[in-house]
Design a protein around this motif. Structure first.
Motif, PDB file in Angstrom:
ATOM      1  N   ILE A 153       0.617  -0.759  -0.179  1.00  0.00           N
ATOM      2  CA  ILE A 153      -0.057   0.091  -0.082  1.00  0.00           C
ATOM      3  C   ILE A 153       0.956   1.339   0.312  1.00  0.00           C
ATOM      4  N   THR A 154       0.950   2.298  -1.009  1.00  0.00           N
ATOM      5  CA  THR A 154       1.627   3.343  -1.651  1.00  0.00           C
ATOM      6  C   THR A 154       0.768   4.846  -1.154  1.00  0.00           C
ATOM      7  N   PRO A 155       1.521   5.930  -0.721  1.00  0.00           N
ATOM      8  CA  PRO A 155       1.152   6.830  -0.318  1.00  0.00           C
ATOM      9  C   PRO A 155       0.970   8.320  -1.224  1.00  0.00           C
ATOM     10  N   SER A 156       0.642   9.074  -1.020  1.00  0.00           N
ATOM     11  CA  SER A 156       0.773   9.989  -1.908  1.00  0.00           C
ATOM     12  C   SER A 156       1.403  11.015  -2.321  1.00  0.00           C
ATOM     13  N   THR A 157       2.936  10.776  -1.349  1.00  0.00           N
ATOM     14  CA  THR A 157       3.674  11.643  -0.855  1.00  0.00           C
ATOM     15  C   THR A 157       4.500  11.510  -1.881  1.00  0.00           C
ATOM     16  N   THR A 210      10.568   3.636   2.034  1.00  0.00           N
ATOM     17  CA  THR A 210       9.574   2.504   2.918  1.00  0.00           C
ATOM     18  C   THR A 210      10.586   2.475   4.462  1.00  0.00           C
ATOM     19  N   ILE A 211      10.703   3.542   5.322  1.00  0.00           N
ATOM     20  CA  ILE A 211      10.612   3.637   6.495  1.00  0.00           C
ATOM     21  C   ILE A 211      10.274   2.568   7.933  1.00  0.00           C
ATOM     22  N   ALA A 212      10.277   1.953   8.243  1.00  0.00           N
ATOM     23  CA  ALA A 212       9.297   0.621   9.086  1.00  0.00           C
ATOM     24  C   ALA A 212      10.063   1.084  10.397  1.00  0.00           C
ATOM     25  N   THR A 231       1.809  19.360  15.167  1.00  0.00           N
ATOM     26  CA  THR A 231       1.561  18.271  13.562  1.00  0.00           C
ATOM     27  C   THR A 231       2.260  17.939  12.516  1.00  0.00           C
ATOM     28  N   GLU A 232       2.425  16.909  11.357  1.00  0.00           N
ATOM     29  CA  GLU A 232       2.757  16.655  10.891  1.00  0.00           C
ATOM     30  C   GLU A 232       2.364  17.275   9.590  1.00  0.00           C
ATOM     31  N   LEU A 233       2.852  18.874   9.491  1.00  0.00           N
ATOM     32  CA  LEU A 233       1.761  19.667   8.495  1.00  0.00           C
ATOM     33  C   LEU A 233       2.185  18.635   6.740  1.00  0.00           C
ATOM     34  N   PRO A 249      -2.233   2.094  -4.494  1.00  0.00           N
ATOM     35  CA  PRO A 249      -2.230   3.500  -4.306  1.00  0.00           C
ATOM     36  C   PRO A 249      -2.994   3.732  -3.950  1.00  0.00           C
ATOM     37  N   HIS A 250      -2.305   5.029  -3.601  1.00  0.00           N
ATOM     38  CA  HIS A 250      -3.913   6.663  -2.673  1.00  0.00           C
ATOM     39  C   HIS A 250      -4.091   6.998  -3.690  1.00  0.00           C
ATOM     40  N   PRO A 251      -5.341   6.915  -3.586  1.00  0.00           N
ATOM     41  CA  PRO A 251      -6.553   7.113  -4.494  1.00  0.00           C
ATOM     42  C   PRO A 251      -6.334   7.984  -5.590  1.00  0.00           C
ATOM     43  N   ALA A 255       2.876  -1.594   4.532  1.00  0.00           N
ATOM     44  CA  ALA A 255       1.713  -0.216   4.288  1.00  0.00           C
ATOM     45  C   ALA A 255       3.052   0.897   4.259  1.00  0.00           C
ATOM     46  N   THR A 256       2.710   1.619   3.820  1.00  0.00           N
ATOM     47  CA  THR A 256       3.609   3.130   3.205  1.00  0.00           C
ATOM     48  C   THR A 256       2.535   4.166   3.718  1.00  0.00           C
ATOM     49  N   GLY A 257       2.799   4.852   5.114  1.00  0.00           N
ATOM     50  CA  GLY A 257       1.703   6.034   4.917  1.00  0.00           C
ATOM     51  C   GLY A 257       1.607   6.043   6.026  1.00  0.00           C
ATOM     52  N   GLY A 258       0.122   6.940   5.955  1.00  0.00           N
ATOM     53  CA  GLY A 258      -0.018   7.293   8.093  1.00  0.00           C
ATOM     54  C   GLY A 258      -0.318   6.579   9.179  1.00  0.00           C
ATOM     55  N   PRO A 259      -0.757   7.423  10.396  1.00  0.00           N
ATOM     56  CA  PRO A 259      -1.358   5.954  11.182  1.00  0.00           C
ATOM     57  C   PRO A 259      -2.034   5.112  10.767  1.00  0.00           C
ATOM     58  N   PRO A 297       8.342  14.770   2.454  1.00  0.00           N
ATOM     59  CA  PRO A 297       8.837  13.477   2.924  1.00  0.00           C
ATOM     60  C   PRO A 297       8.891  13.527   4.386  1.00  0.00           C
ATOM     61  N   CYS A 298       8.552  12.098   4.633  1.00  0.00           N
ATOM     62  CA  CYS A 298       8.109  11.827   5.903  1.00  0.00           C
ATOM     63  C   CYS A 298       9.210  12.212   7.156  1.00  0.00           C
ATOM     64  N   ILE A 299      10.612  11.930   6.370  1.00  0.00           N
ATOM     65  CA  ILE A 299      12.174  12.378   6.905  1.00  0.00           C
ATOM     66  C   ILE A 299      12.394  14.001   6.748  1.00  0.00           C
ATOM     67  N   ARG A 307       9.249   7.205  16.523  1.00  0.00           N
ATOM     68  CA  ARG A 307      10.424   6.465  15.790  1.00  0.00           C
ATOM     69  C   ARG A 307      10.928   6.832  14.932  1.00  0.00           C
ATOM     70  N   HIS A 308      11.102   7.747  13.828  1.00  0.00           N
ATOM     71  CA  HIS A 308      11.085   7.971  12.773  1.00  0.00           C
ATOM     72  C   HIS A 308      12.314   8.797  12.466  1.00  0.00           C
ATOM     73  N   THR A 309      11.899   9.537  12.364  1.00  0.00           N
ATOM     74  CA  THR A 309      14.297  10.172  12.290  1.00  0.00           C
ATOM     75  C   THR A 309      14.587  11.772  13.274  1.00  0.00           C
ATOM     76  N   GLY A 322       4.741  -1.973   8.813  1.00  0.00           N
ATOM     77  CA  GLY A 322       4.257  -0.916   8.715  1.00  0.00           C
ATOM     78  C   GLY A 322       5.099  -0.036   8.809  1.00  0.00           C
ATOM     79  N   ALA A 323       5.338   1.166   8.008  1.00  0.00           N
ATOM     80  CA  ALA A 323       6.935   2.604   7.714  1.00  0.00           C
ATOM     81  C   ALA A 323       5.169   3.990   7.868  1.00  0.00           C
ATOM     82  N   GLY A 324       5.508   4.286   8.991  1.00  0.00           N
ATOM     83  CA  GLY A 324       4.063   5.146   9.285  1.00  0.00           C
ATOM     84  C   GLY A 324       4.821   6.834   9.776  1.00  0.00           C
ATOM     85  N   ALA A 325       4.006   7.290  10.493  1.00  0.00           N
ATOM     86  CA  ALA A 325       4.008   8.864  10.201  1.00  0.00           C
ATOM     87  C   ALA A 325       5.253   9.243  10.969  1.00  0.00           C
TER      88      ALA A 325
HETATM   89  P1  NAD Z   1      -2.198   7.797   3.585  1.00  0.00           P
HETATM   90  O1  NAD Z   1      -1.845   7.607   4.796  1.00  0.00           O
HETATM   91  O2  NAD Z   1      -2.772   9.157   3.546  1.00  0.00           O
HETATM   92  O3  NAD Z   1      -2.343   7.205   2.527  1.00  0.00           O
HETATM   93  C1  NAD Z   1      -1.348   5.862   2.551  1.00  0.00           C
HETATM   94  C2  NAD Z   1      -1.390   4.995   2.328  1.00  0.00           C
HETATM   95  O4  NAD Z   1      -2.793   3.680   3.151  1.00  0.00           O
HETATM   96  C3  NAD Z   1      -2.609   5.126   0.326  1.00  0.00           C
HETATM   97  O5  NAD Z   1      -2.286   4.631  -0.256  1.00  0.00           O
HETATM   98  C4  NAD Z   1      -4.383   5.086   1.524  1.00  0.00           C
HETATM   99  O6  NAD Z   1      -5.228   4.620   0.148  1.00  0.00           O
HETATM  100  C5  NAD Z   1      -4.403   3.678   2.540  1.00  0.00           C
HETATM  101  N1  NAD Z   1      -4.771   3.988   3.006  1.00  0.00           N
HETATM  102  C6  NAD Z   1      -4.728   5.235   4.470  1.00  0.00           C
HETATM  103  N2  NAD Z   1      -6.244   4.769   5.560  1.00  0.00           N
HETATM  104  C7  NAD Z   1      -6.136   3.447   5.199  1.00  0.00           C
HETATM  105  C8  NAD Z   1      -7.393   2.497   5.469  1.00  0.00           C
HETATM  106  N3  NAD Z   1      -7.997   3.023   6.781  1.00  0.00           N
HETATM  107  N4  NAD Z   1      -7.179   1.349   5.289  1.00  0.00           N
HETATM  108  C9  NAD Z   1      -6.438   1.009   4.844  1.00  0.00           C
HETATM  109  N5  NAD Z   1      -5.880   1.829   3.799  1.00  0.00           N
HETATM  110  C10 NAD Z   1      -5.634   3.088   4.377  1.00  0.00           C
HETATM  111  O7  NAD Z   1      -0.606   8.835   3.574  1.00  0.00           O
HETATM  112  P2  NAD Z   1      -0.277   9.487   2.634  1.00  0.00           P
HETATM  113  O8  NAD Z   1      -0.562  11.686   3.206  1.00  0.00           O
HETATM  114  O9  NAD Z   1      -0.363   9.479   1.191  1.00  0.00           O
HETATM  115  O10 NAD Z   1       0.806   9.841   2.821  1.00  0.00           O
HETATM  116  C11 NAD Z   1       1.789  10.680   3.783  1.00  0.00           C
HETATM  117  C12 NAD Z   1       1.847   9.872   5.039  1.00  0.00           C
HETATM  118  O11 NAD Z   1       2.951   8.896   4.703  1.00  0.00           O
HETATM  119  C13 NAD Z   1       2.401  11.007   5.946  1.00  0.00           C
HETATM  120  O12 NAD Z   1       2.481  10.435   7.582  1.00  0.00           O
HETATM  121  C14 NAD Z   1       4.344  10.419   6.231  1.00  0.00           C
HETATM  122  O13 NAD Z   1       5.189  10.189   7.239  1.00  0.00           O
HETATM  123  C15 NAD Z   1       4.133   8.828   6.005  1.00  0.00           C
HETATM  124  N6  NAD Z   1       5.126   8.821   5.599  1.00  0.00           N
HETATM  125  C16 NAD Z   1       5.816   7.369   5.459  1.00  0.00           C
HETATM  126  C17 NAD Z   1       6.615   6.594   4.606  1.00  0.00           C
HETATM  127  C18 NAD Z   1       7.421   5.828   5.964  1.00  0.00           C
HETATM  128  O14 NAD Z   1       9.260   5.464   4.718  1.00  0.00           O
HETATM  129  N7  NAD Z   1       7.446   5.674   7.105  1.00  0.00           N
HETATM  130  C19 NAD Z   1       6.648   7.546   3.905  1.00  0.00           C
HETATM  131  C20 NAD Z   1       5.818   8.072   3.205  1.00  0.00           C
HETATM  132  C21 NAD Z   1       5.052   8.453   3.593  1.00  0.00           C
END
Ligand code: NAD
Length: 465
Positions: A135-139, A435-437, A359-361, A163-165, A217-221, A270-272, A389-391, A236-239
């Motif tokens: 699962i990939t992020p929009s950023t 993807t920083i887990a 806040t992570e702006l 992917p992110h929508p 999963a690379t994305g938010g919490p 970038p999350c970093i 525990r990110h950066t 899980g690679a989170g915020a």
């Molecule tokens: P986001 O969490 O909105 O979306 C990330 C992905 O998860 C998307 O594909 C989205 O569709 C999906 N998603 C979101 N909520 C979901 C749910 N409840 N169930 C299933 N899928 C879900 O994040 P974003 O805005 O695209 O990216 C920015 C965030 O990601 C920031 O918080 C940033 O710090 C973090 N990030 C972390 C890393 C890392 O390596 N740790 C890398 C890039 C971004």
């Protein structure tokens, strides 16, 4: 890798012409793109069965082909991403895409182990999981797909991307290019696939499907929590909310330049990236003076600060999505202030409780908090990092301060005396990852992360000492 100046107008025009020509000739779904997640997973499953029979040399050939082929499309993918997501800077996305192509390790990351002794020989081998749901992020949409693909495929897996929508079109294009590269060297069809028109339902289907053996999963919490509750093995690679501490012993001119460069890179997506500055009182004003010399714009009066806060943070304390990843110029224009294009970062002194700090702006906005000592600064850095525990980043010549901060904060990445992006290999040593887990502890993921550890014992033989 260094950051260079590029003539963007010319590149944008050339790439736009190419995209228009391409879109006019495309009526059917590109290679590797599936509307239905079940069909995508089945196709990837069949591809992985075929791929399983190939050699390590074949895996290397395939990942090399992906790297070579994508290197011709860096400009196009960067431009498409900014157009589709409305976030970030094209020239910085180009650096990030090149980084993912050049510095993501392939099969060389897979190291087997061995024990020998009186009882024989035991091998430790790294085997694939099978089909991975990623699962990939929009950023960093294309960078994450490129980086995940190289690592996961090198490890012997097939991948299904969700992917992110807000970034699925550019993901479709990246996956299409990856499939072309695999086809070029005779690799299996649909080894890397993506789900078109993604939705939460489709992502949930991926998380539950019996043929997915690992989730990443690379994305938010929210998404990290979802994969960890799926019942499957998950990475899980989170915020993050990375603090940067500057103490009085630091090289202040260099620290100022590094912080402006790191915090404004790709408009702070970038999350970093540095998300709040914690600055020792004695050098606070001199640091700000130098940051302004390197492209920062300082906001000082309370009324402008209040308007900016109202604009960028909503009633719930979340960042206003309209301004995530936008240029400083766009943000300031919304409150009636005009600045030159050369301004890359907004800075302002705030209290530690200000929402810009907490806040992570993901905007080129860096609040600065004044502290009386490095000790106080380290404590505050741990607090505002929120235990993600990110950066974290520290500018100091005092080895005790650097050591103490590294020990206390326990982040996955800790950069000393450089911009944040040095931690993922831009002007810093080591391989890259997007993807920083932190939450699940794999750290900076690479091919070996996406393997199962296996043991193979031969009893009473092959000890030749
Ligand atoms: P986001 O969490 O909105 O979306 C990330 C992905 O998860 C998307 O594909 C989205 O569709 C999906 N998603 C979101 N909520 C979901 C749910 N409840 N169930 C299933 N899928 C879900 O994040 P974003 O805005 O695209 O990216 C920015 C965030 O990601 C920031 O918080 C940033 O710090 C973090 N990030 C972390 C890393 C890392 O390596 N740790 C890398 C890039 C971004």
């Amino acid at each position: 890798m260094t950051i260079q100046h590029i003539d963007m107008d010319q590149i944008v025009q050339l790439v736009q012409e190419k995209i228009n020509a391409l879109e006019n000739t495309q009526n059917q779904k590109p290679m590797g793109v599936f509307e239905n997640p079940d069909e995508a997973i089945e196709a990837a499953y069949r591809a992985q069965r075929e791929y399983f029979e190939l050699s390590m040399e074949d895996r290397k050939k395939i990942t090399d082909s992906i790297k070579n082929h994508l290197s011709h499309y860096v400009e196009e993918l960067s431009l498409r991403t900014v157009e589709e997501t409305g976030m970030g800077r094209i020239e910085d996305k180009m650096i990030k895409n090149r980084l993912a192509i050049d510095k993501t390790p392939s099969v060389e990351d897979l190291r087997s182990g061995v024990f020998t002794g009186d009882d024989g020989l035991t091998l430790l081998e790294l085997s694939p999981f099978g089909v991975i749901g990623a699962i990939t992020p929009s950023t960093n949409p294309t960078e994450t797909v490129i980086c995940n693909t190289i690592g996961m495929v090198a490890a012997g897996n097939a991948v299904v991307f969700s992917p992110h929508p807000g970034a699925y079109r550019v993901t479709n294009r990246t996956v299409e290019l990856i499939n072309q590269a695999i086809e070029k060297v005779g690799g299996p069809k649909n080894l890397v696939v993506t789900v078109d028109n993604p939705s939460l339902e489709k992502a949930n289907r991926l998380m539950k499907h019996e043929k997915i053996s690992l989730l990443c999963a690379t994305g938010g919490p929210g998404v990290v929590k979802s994969v960890l509750s799926s019942g499957k093995k998950a990475i899980g690679a989170g915020a993050g909310n990375p603090p940067v501490l500057v103490d009085k012993s630091a090289d202040i001119e260099k620290a100022a330049k590094d912080i402006v460069n790191g915090a404004s890179f790709d408009n702070n997506l970038p999350c970093i990236a540095e998300k709040e500055g914690i600055i020792e009182d004695e050098i606070f004003d001199y640091l700000v003076f130098n940051m302004k010399n390197h492209g920062a714009y300082e906001i000082k009066d309370q009324e402008t600060m209040d308007r900016l806060e109202k604009l960028l943070v909503n009633e719930k304390g979340h960042p206003n999505k309209e301004f995530i990843g936008k240029d400083v110029k766009v943000i300031l224009e919304a409150i009636g202030i005009q600045v030159e294009d050369s301004i890359r970062l907004l800075i302002m002194e705030t209290s530690k409780d200000h929402p810009f700090v907490q806040t992570e702006l993901m905007m080129p906005v860096l609040p600065l908090v004044r502290v009386q000592s490095a000790e106080e600064g380290i404590k505050l850095a741990c607090e505002v990092e929120h235990g993600f525990r990110h950066t974290a980043i520290c500018h100091s010549k005092n080895i005790d301060v650097l050591t103490e901060m590294g020990h206390r904060i326990q982040t996955t990445i800790f950069v000393k005396n450089g911009p944040s992006y040095a931690g993922i290999g831009v002007g810093g040593e080591g391989y890259t990852t997007f993807t920083i887990a932190g939450p699940t502890g794999e750290g900076l993921t690479s091919a070996s992360t996406f393997t199962r550890r296996r043991r193979c014992s031969l009893i009473g033989g092959f000890t030749i000492r």
